[in-house]
Design a protein around this motif. Sequence first.
Motif, short mmCIF file in Angstrom:
data_model
loop_
_atom_site.label_atom_id
_atom_site.label_comp_id
_atom_site.label_asym_id
_atom_site.label_seq_id
_atom_site.Cartn_x
_atom_site.Cartn_y
_atom_site.Cartn_z
N VAL A 167 -20.23 11.53 -34.46
CA VAL A 167 -21.18 10.42 -34.56
C VAL A 167 -22.17 10.57 -33.42
O VAL A 167 -22.08 11.51 -32.63
N SER A 168 -23.11 9.68 -33.30
CA SER A 168 -24.13 9.79 -32.25
C SER A 168 -23.50 9.64 -30.87
O SER A 168 -22.37 9.15 -30.73
N ALA A 169 -24.22 10.08 -29.84
CA ALA A 169 -23.71 9.97 -28.47
C ALA A 169 -23.36 8.53 -28.12
O ALA A 169 -22.33 8.27 -27.49
N LYS A 170 -24.19 7.60 -28.54
CA LYS A 170 -23.97 6.19 -28.25
C LYS A 170 -22.72 5.68 -28.96
O LYS A 170 -21.90 4.98 -28.36
N ASP A 171 -22.56 6.03 -30.23
CA ASP A 171 -21.42 5.56 -31.00
C ASP A 171 -20.12 6.27 -30.61
O ASP A 171 -19.02 5.73 -30.81
N GLY A 172 -20.23 7.47 -30.07
CA GLY A 172 -19.04 8.28 -29.78
C GLY A 172 -18.74 8.47 -28.31
O GLY A 172 -17.99 9.38 -27.95
#
Length: 347
Positions: A167-172
Amino acid sequence: MGTLMLNRASIAVMLLLTFLGRIDTVLAQTKDPKAKLAAQRGIDWLVSEQHRSGYWEANQGQYRVAMTALAGNAMLCEGSTTTRGRLAKPISRAVDYLIDTAQPNGLIGYKHDYHYTYGHGFSMLFLSQVYGEEENAQRREKLKEVLTKAVQFCGEAQTPDGGWGYVSAKDGNNFDEGSTCVTQVQGLRACRNAGIPVPREVIDKAVEYIRKCMAPDGGIQYSLRNAGGSRPPITAAAIACLFNSGDYENETAKKLLNYCQKNIEGTNNQAQMFGHWHYTHYYYSQVQYRLGDDKWSKYFSTISKQIMAQQSANGSWKEGHVGPVYVTAINSTILLLDNGYLPIYQR
């Protein structure tokens, strides 16, 4: 004098045509007619499995975006586009489905999807190949909009180390690993080749991330945080991406290729490839094709026989845990790769 020059020109043309004819003969000899038939049967099975909304899916209804992009990409390798060829309708429906999944933030897919960056990366690859041949002005403009936003999302989803996770850096929480990184890089390169603006620093950071994941033996490890030793599948994918970028002769590419030659060629050991034999050869076939006719001829002769031996009576391939759409799309792509229709795979 004019006649002499004309004769010389005629001779030059005849020599050139003879040379090109010999090349065509060599290329024709590398292609087993059975391989083309196997690919056609695989594609026909994919057409029969497409849902009315335009998508394909893996086992348990998973990975709809990724499966749609991979299946559509295989059909492009056959030579059809959204407006021409026998597969125009299924390709067009796949494109429309992926366009409809595009989010305002640029993600192609849905945040609740499992491992959504795979679908995003494969969709950038597929849609960028369609964009270059799209004849419908309205759809072409929509594709440009979707791909431009997709590139922006990709840059924002990149971790500080330069990679991507499931997932994206923010989500992961800034988790990243090699296989999703490679998927994004190839998608970004395909977009750039199609004329979509891609920030150079995003790709440079990603290539550097791949280099940092290299183990002493020349293979690529799972991730910077959780190395776990070199993995042939990710290494094959990494070198394919470097080749997409035009990096053939640098030391990184040479080390990766040397590792692949030792750990991939001549083996059918799926356990050694962490159960990702088809994934490995999806990328390694691209590498072999770019290395030239001699390499490709030998490689294709071996890999096509292995693939054809595993094909089911209905035209699909069923190995692996992801599902028959995944394996059939990948195997069909490998068998059709040297048609040379897709810019991202061309030499």
